[in-house]
Design a protein around this motif. Sequence first.
Motif, mmCIF file in Angstrom:
data_model
loop_
_atom_site.group_PDB
_atom_site.id
_atom_site.type_symbol
_atom_site.label_atom_id
_atom_site.label_comp_id
_atom_site.label_asym_id
_atom_site.label_seq_id
_atom_site.Cartn_x
_atom_site.Cartn_y
_atom_site.Cartn_z
ATOM 1 N N SER A 85 0.816 -1.220 0.000
ATOM 2 C CA SER A 85 0.000 0.000 0.000
ATOM 3 C C SER A 85 0.844 1.262 0.000
ATOM 4 C CB SER A 85 -0.899 0.022 1.236
ATOM 5 O OG SER A 85 -1.382 -1.273 1.530
ATOM 6 N N ALA A 86 0.170 2.354 -0.334
ATOM 7 C CA ALA A 86 0.827 3.662 -0.320
ATOM 8 C C ALA A 86 -0.149 4.663 0.272
ATOM 9 C CB ALA A 86 1.219 4.074 -1.730
ATOM 10 N N PHE A 87 0.252 5.311 1.356
ATOM 11 C CA PHE A 87 -0.588 6.290 2.044
ATOM 12 C C PHE A 87 0.043 7.650 1.787
ATOM 13 C CE2 PHE A 87 -3.766 6.528 5.586
ATOM 14 C CZ PHE A 87 -3.761 7.898 5.739
ATOM 15 N N THR A 88 -0.677 8.526 1.073
ATOM 16 C CA THR A 88 -0.037 9.742 0.584
ATOM 17 C C THR A 88 -0.656 11.011 1.129
ATOM 18 O OG1 THR A 88 0.623 8.642 -1.455
ATOM 19 C CG2 THR A 88 0.522 11.030 -1.534
ATOM 20 N N ILE A 89 0.197 11.923 1.532
ATOM 21 C CA ILE A 89 -0.230 13.282 1.837
ATOM 22 C C ILE A 89 -0.002 14.082 0.557
ATOM 23 C CG2 ILE A 89 0.212 15.337 3.246
ATOM 24 C CD1 ILE A 89 1.530 13.263 5.272
ATOM 25 N N ASP A 90 -1.036 14.745 0.102
ATOM 26 C CA ASP A 90 -1.005 15.338 -1.229
ATOM 27 C C ASP A 90 -1.397 16.799 -1.117
ATOM 28 O OD1 ASP A 90 -2.274 16.150 -3.817
ATOM 29 O OD2 ASP A 90 -1.761 14.100 -4.389
ATOM 30 N N PHE A 91 -0.569 17.679 -1.644
ATOM 31 C CA PHE A 91 -0.897 19.102 -1.587
ATOM 32 C C PHE A 91 -0.584 19.758 -2.923
ATOM 33 C CE2 PHE A 91 -0.059 23.585 -0.650
ATOM 34 C CZ PHE A 91 -1.204 23.909 0.063
ATOM 35 N N LYS A 92 -1.619 20.347 -3.517
ATOM 36 C CA LYS A 92 -1.429 21.051 -4.777
ATOM 37 C C LYS A 92 -2.039 22.432 -4.639
ATOM 38 C CE LYS A 92 -1.835 20.428 -9.752
ATOM 39 N NZ LYS A 92 -2.170 19.491 -10.833
ATOM 40 N N SER A 93 -1.341 23.450 -5.148
ATOM 41 C CA SER A 93 -1.884 24.790 -5.018
ATOM 42 C C SER A 93 -1.432 25.684 -6.171
ATOM 43 C CB SER A 93 -1.431 25.406 -3.687
ATOM 44 O OG SER A 93 -1.768 26.771 -3.653
ATOM 45 N N SER A 94 -2.394 26.433 -6.719
ATOM 46 C CA SER A 94 -2.042 27.368 -7.797
ATOM 47 C C SER A 94 -1.224 28.536 -7.238
ATOM 48 C CB SER A 94 -3.304 27.885 -8.492
ATOM 49 O OG SER A 94 -4.085 28.616 -7.568
ATOM 50 N N HIS A 95 -1.196 28.629 -5.913
ATOM 51 C CA HIS A 95 -0.332 29.600 -5.251
ATOM 52 C C HIS A 95 1.122 29.433 -5.728
ATOM 53 C CE1 HIS A 95 1.040 32.152 -1.974
ATOM 54 N NE2 HIS A 95 1.965 31.255 -1.702
ATOM 55 N N PHE A 96 1.495 28.165 -5.973
ATOM 56 C CA PHE A 96 2.871 27.873 -6.395
ATOM 57 C C PHE A 96 3.123 28.170 -7.875
ATOM 58 C CE2 PHE A 96 2.576 24.555 -2.864
ATOM 59 C CZ PHE A 96 3.256 25.341 -1.951
ATOM 60 N N ASN A 97 2.055 28.617 -8.583
ATOM 61 C CA ASN A 97 2.248 28.944 -10.001
ATOM 62 C C ASN A 97 2.874 30.319 -10.184
ATOM 63 O OD1 ASN A 97 0.889 26.595 -10.334
ATOM 64 N ND2 ASN A 97 -0.961 27.478 -11.258
ATOM 65 N N GLU A 98 2.892 31.086 -9.096
ATOM 66 C CA GLU A 98 3.406 32.453 -9.205
ATOM 67 C C GLU A 98 4.927 32.472 -9.270
ATOM 68 O OE1 GLU A 98 1.660 34.502 -5.834
ATOM 69 O OE2 GLU A 98 -0.299 33.705 -6.469
ATOM 70 N N THR A 99 5.442 33.405 -10.072
ATOM 71 C CA THR A 99 6.893 33.573 -10.148
ATOM 72 C C THR A 99 7.346 34.619 -9.131
ATOM 73 O OG1 THR A 99 6.560 35.185 -11.910
ATOM 74 C CG2 THR A 99 7.070 32.921 -12.575
ATOM 75 N N PRO A 100 8.569 34.568 -8.619
ATOM 76 C CA PRO A 100 9.529 33.481 -8.825
ATOM 77 C C PRO A 100 9.045 32.176 -8.191
ATOM 78 C CG PRO A 100 10.321 35.000 -7.130
ATOM 79 C CD PRO A 100 9.095 35.607 -7.712
ATOM 80 N N TYR A 101 9.249 31.090 -8.904
ATOM 81 C CA TYR A 101 8.814 29.792 -8.396
ATOM 82 C C TYR A 101 9.567 29.444 -7.120
ATOM 83 C CZ TYR A 101 7.030 29.378 -13.168
ATOM 84 O OH TYR A 101 6.395 29.596 -14.340
ATOM 85 N N THR A 102 8.968 28.588 -6.310
ATOM 86 C CA THR A 102 9.638 28.200 -5.063
ATOM 87 C C THR A 102 10.305 26.830 -5.173
ATOM 88 O OG1 THR A 102 7.524 27.405 -4.260
ATOM 89 C CG2 THR A 102 8.209 29.594 -3.539
ATOM 90 N N GLY A 103 10.309 26.278 -6.355
ATOM 91 C CA GLY A 103 11.000 25.013 -6.583
ATOM 92 C C GLY A 103 10.944 24.663 -8.058
ATOM 93 N N VAL A 104 12.106 24.364 -8.636
ATOM 94 C CA VAL A 104 12.110 23.890 -10.022
ATOM 95 C C VAL A 104 12.880 22.579 -10.103
ATOM 96 C CG1 VAL A 104 11.818 26.109 -11.205
ATOM 97 C CG2 VAL A 104 14.118 25.353 -10.602
ATOM 98 N N VAL A 105 12.345 21.656 -10.919
ATOM 99 C CA VAL A 105 13.037 20.386 -11.138
ATOM 100 C C VAL A 105 14.118 20.625 -12.183
ATOM 101 C CG1 VAL A 105 12.746 17.917 -11.562
ATOM 102 C CG2 VAL A 105 10.793 19.293 -10.848
ATOM 103 N N VAL A 106 15.292 20.056 -11.943
ATOM 104 C CA VAL A 106 16.379 20.232 -12.904
ATOM 105 C C VAL A 106 17.050 18.897 -13.204
ATOM 106 C CG1 VAL A 106 16.862 22.607 -12.171
ATOM 107 C CG2 VAL A 106 18.121 20.724 -11.107
ATOM 108 N N LEU A 107 17.636 18.818 -14.387
ATOM 109 C CA LEU A 107 18.544 17.729 -14.747
ATOM 110 C C LEU A 107 19.901 18.383 -14.928
ATOM 111 C CD1 LEU A 107 16.219 15.869 -17.268
ATOM 112 C CD2 LEU A 107 17.017 14.989 -15.070
ATOM 113 N N ARG A 108 20.852 17.976 -14.147
ATOM 114 C CA ARG A 108 22.079 18.759 -13.970
ATOM 115 C C ARG A 108 22.936 18.922 -15.225
ATOM 116 N NH1 ARG A 108 23.499 19.209 -8.671
ATOM 117 N NH2 ARG A 108 25.139 20.528 -9.487
#
Lengths: 441, 100
Positions: A85-108
Amino acid sequence: MDEKFDCIVIGGGVAGLAAAMTLARNNMKFLLIERGEFAGSKNVSGGVLWGSDLAKLVPNYWEEEDGGWERFINHRRLTLMDEQSAFTIDFKSSHFNETPYTGVVVLRSKFDNWLSGKVQEAIDASDYAMDSFIATNIKVDEVIMENDKAVGIRTGEDEFHADSVIIAEGVNNLLTRQVGLQDKYVPADHMLTGIKEIIRFDQEVLEQKFQLNGLSGMSNEFVGSATDGVEGGGFLYTNRDTISLGLVLSIKDMREKKKSPHDVLNHFKTHPAIADIIKDGEVVEYSAHVVSSGDSRVMPKELYKDGILLAGESANLLMNAGKAIQGMDYAMRSGILAAETIVKAKEKGDFSSATLKEYRSAMDQSYVMKDINGFQDAVHLLHTETMQQKVPNLLCDFGRQFFTIKNEPTPKSKDMLKGAVKRHASFWELAKLGFKAGKSL
Amino acid sequence: MKNLKLTERLGLVSYRNQSKSEIKPHIVVDTDVCNSTCPHKCTTWVCPANCYTMDDNDQVHFQVEDCIECGTCMYACDQGAVDWNFPDPEIGRGVTWNFG
C-alpha cells in the motif's frame, strides 16, 4: 594566464557557478575550473532546486523559451509505504504557479550547462571579459598552500595562482580534506548513496499521468518499504518528458544489511504504486551520487581558512528533515555568500581568515545554517526505525481498514487506529514520536 | 515495466575515453586487504556499478571501467583499501552524464 586571479573557483556545479556569477557581477578576475567536458557533465541530483535564489542569479529566468530547468513544482506528495500500500499526503496549489517559483526540477547535465552559459555572459559584460575564464576538462590535483594559506592550484605540471580559492568540488571533497578542513577518511555513518533512473514517456502521456499543466511539475518523496528495510527514502520528480525516480540509501545500513542499491531500486520499482506509474516508460539513464544526511557531525571543521572558502556539498551542506531534500539551494546560497566575501576581501586587500571568517557569520545568519542547526533533531528522528518502518506500516494498515468497505458492520475509526498501532508499534512509542516531532519540526 | 539488469543499466551510461585501450584507473584498491583482513567485503554489494565482485573462492576483484564516480566505496570501505580519486579527463575513465 601568468598573472594572478582574485579567485579560483573549483567545480562547475551549482555552488561554483553561483559563486562565479557573483564574482563576475562584481567585476572580479577569476578562473572557474571544471573537470568534466562541460559544467554539469559530472553532476547528478534528485533533483529539485528549492527556493527562489535562482531568480537572483538569472532574473526572470522563467521568461526564457527553453531555460535550463525542467518544470516548476506546484504539487507536492509525501508517500508512506508498506509492501502493498501507499498512504499519501497530497498538496497542490495554484499559489505555487506564481513567479519566482519556489522550486524547479532540474537535470544537472542540462541545467548546470545552461547556468554556465549565463555566467559566461556575465563575464563578457564584466571588466575582465578577457581575463576571467571558465576552463573545462581540467582536474585540480592540489590546492597550493604556502604558510598554511592557499595561493593557487596545481593541475598536473601547471600552476595557477590566486588570492583566494573557493572549493566547490562536491561531496567527494578530496581537496577539502587535502587542506585539512575535513578528515582524510569520512566514515559511512552519515553518508547515503543516491541512485536514480531517468524514465522517458511521451510528453503528453506524462502530463496526463501526473495532471501537469504547461510547465507545472510534481515532486513525490517516499518512506517505508520503498527502501526495502534500508534507512533512507525515495523520490519521484517530473521533468519535461521524463521522470527522475530514485532512492537515497544509507551506506552504513547497506553495509550491515548486505543490500545492493540496484536491488533495492528494483524492489521500489515493483511496488504496485510505482509499477503502475512507470509501466509504459523507457529507462534512458542510470546514475548515482553520494549525499550526506544533513547530520551536522559530518560537516567540515570550518567553512574557511586562510585564502579558502568551502561552498555547497564540499561542506556537506545538504539536509533532508522530512519535508524536502535540500542541497542545491544550499549550494547556491553558499556560493553567492562565498563570492560576496571574496569581493569584500579584495576591497580590504586581505584574504586571510580575519576577513574570510565573515563568510562563516554570513552563513550562520542565513537560512542554510539556521535550518541545518535548527532541524538536527528532525534529521535524527527521520532516521529512526519508528519513522522509517513502524509509522509507514501502521498508517498503511490503518488506511487499508479505513478504506475497505465490506458488507458488514464497520468498526469505528479510532478502534481501527488502535489496532493498527498495536500491531506495528505501541502507544508509548507514538506518544514519544509525537512529542519529538512536535519539538523538532 | 520489466526491471533492467545492472549490465543493461550501465549500458546506458556514456563513459569517457572509450576508444582508448589503456586508461589510468582513478581508483586503486588494495584487494590484499579485502582478501585477508576485511570482515565484510561490503564493496561487493554496495557499489551501484558492481565494480567490485567476489569470485567462487570469496576473493574480491576490482575493475574501474564501469565506475560511475559516485564515491560510495570510499565511504563504505572502513579498512583503508580504497584509494579514491577523480578520473583524469584525458587518460582516465569516468562519465559524462546525458541527464544527470
